[in-house]
Design an enzyme around this catalytic site. Structure first.
Site, short mmCIF file in Angstrom:
data_model
loop_
_atom_site.label_atom_id
_atom_site.label_comp_id
_atom_site.label_asym_id
_atom_site.label_seq_id
_atom_site.Cartn_x
_atom_site.Cartn_y
_atom_site.Cartn_z
CB ALA A 77 -2.12 7.43 -3.89
N GLY A 128 0.82 -1.21 0.00
CA GLY A 128 0.00 0.00 0.00
C GLY A 128 0.85 1.25 0.00
CG ASN A 129 -0.45 4.62 -1.57
OD1 ASN A 129 -1.29 5.22 -0.91
ND2 ASN A 129 -0.73 4.15 -2.79
NE ARG A 130 3.84 8.59 4.67
CZ ARG A 130 4.68 9.62 4.76
NH1 ARG A 130 5.81 9.60 4.07
NH2 ARG A 130 4.38 10.67 5.50
CB SER A 131 -2.97 8.01 -0.42
OG SER A 131 -4.13 8.77 -0.68
#
Length: 404
Positions: A277, A209-212
């Site tokens: 994102a 995943g990512n930090r969005s």
């Protein structure tokens, strides 16, 4: 710096209990708030509650503290007037120009933005008299928020529910940042917005995943809905954000799910904004069971390229449809963020591209944002630092201009 002065009107509906949370949110973000309830509002929430949370006295009539002429002074001094909840009765009295209590008198005097947040049963909200009153108030310059849909008094559900106090507070702060942020210039338009990050599963437990946080996409959806658009929000993983008022929300998980949902929603839309994102890669295979940690070195992780959803939406866009992309960049030793954004705009072929810097202290997981709005026509506009709702309002300005 002097704290912005907010006049918080509270009309007599069951949703008045939520005004206490709205008051707390406004005072905790540095606003000086004076509460002016109607007499019927005090049947739901006592004056002591409002006085304790605001630190200021609470009155309802025009004959209290006569020497200060409160029904004139409060409206004159306010930087913003918010009425939440605004009942059907309050809206009708505002249209008639009544001044038979402190709140309606203050509404007549106020020359600052007036933000009315209706809350009532669905039948009352949809009644021709209420619809006509809302239209009249908007024609006169008041901002009338679209209500949420959900549980009402008793077992009833439907449109007319007071929006979440956090959303009301966010839009109130937006109006203090920019008084003309919510024109009804998207009336009759249908727009699609994506938000949040995607999660690409490794096994039944883990994912890439990512930090969005999804806050920027949600702000875009909220502002578009209050500017009159019919909004579909395709939401990936977000920071447990509440569904915006008057917005259809479609929940997705992975990039492939977002791709399918965005293509479906984009059909017939006037504008499509790809603010999510989306993960560039996904694991090429999904483990059927949880990958165990047995002390040995894990197997190498093989990645597959995810589809470029923005490029696909550009290729499939219908005549007159405006497509907007977002570019979250970090820059490097040879190329800055803006130049990477210019290259991405040329590559993607969208109408507008919002470029912002990410990283520690950047756009992700923050309540504020800034960047550059690039146009396919060569235009470049600096978007100064401010709330994500403020950036959303600037972006919708550009979209509305192109749709017009």
């Amino acid at each position: 710096m002097t704290a912005p002065k907010v006049l918080l009107g509270v009309a007599g509906g069951i949703a008045a209990y939520k005004s206490a949370e709205l008051l707390r949110r406004l005072t905790e973000t540095g606003h000086s708030v004076r509460v002016v309830p109607t007499e019927s509002a005090l049947q739901f929430v006592g004056a002591a509650t409002f006085e304790a949370l605001s630190g200021q006295p609470v009155h309802t009539g025009v004959f209290t503290d006569v020497p200060s002429v409160q029904h004139v002074r409060l409206g004159q001094e306010a930087d913003l007037v918010v009425v939440a909840p605004a009942t059907a009765d309050l809206l009708a009295r505002a249209v008639q120009g009544r001044a038979d209590d402190l709140l309606t008198g203050s509404l007549l005097v106020a020359r600052c933005p007036v933000f009315l947040v209706p809350a009532m049963h669905t039948e009352m909200w949809e009644h021709p008299a209420t619809r006509a009153n809302v239209a009249t108030l908007r024609e006169r310059g008041s901002i009338v928020m679209e209500p949420a849909s959900g549980r009402l008094t008793g077992k009833d559900t439907g449109p007319g529910r007071l929006p979440d106090p956090a959303e009301i507070a966010e839009l109130a702060r937006l109006l203090l940042e920019r008084a003309d942020a919510l024109p009804r210039d998207l009336e009759g338009r249908r727009v699609v917005v994506s938000a949040g990050g995607t999660r690409e599963p490794l096994d039944p437990v883990r994912y890439l995943g990512n930090r969005s946080s999804g806050r920027q996409g949600y702000a875009l959806a909220k502002v578009a809905a209050q500017r009159g658009a019919r909004v579909t929000l395709v939401a990936g993983h977000t920071a447990e954000l509440a569904d915006p008022a008057a917005v259809e929300v479609v929940k997705v998980g992975s990039a492939l799910e977002m791709r399918e949902a965005m293509h479906a929603a984009a059909k017939g839309a006037d504008a499509v904004v790809m603010a999510a994102a989306v993960a560039d890669f996904r694991p090429s295979s999904l483990a059927e069971h949880k990958i165990k940690k047995d002390g040995s070195e894990p197997e190498a992780l093989h990645l597959a390229l995810n589809p470029d959803i923005l490029a696909e939406l550009v290729a499939a866009r219908e005549p007159g449809q405006v497509v907007v992309g977002f570019a979250a960049e970090t820059g490097d030793a040879t190329t800055d963020v803006l130049e990477y954004g210019r290259r991405k705009l040329a590559k993607k072929g969208c109408d507008l591209l919002l470029v912002n810097w990410v990283g520690e202290g950047g756009a992700f997981e923050n309540t504020e944002n800034q960047g550059w709005l690039l146009g396919a026509d060569g235009g470049e506009t600096v978007v100064p630092n401010g709330s994500k709702a403020l950036l959303a309002s600037r972006l919708w300005d550009a979209v509305a201009a192109r749709l017009a």
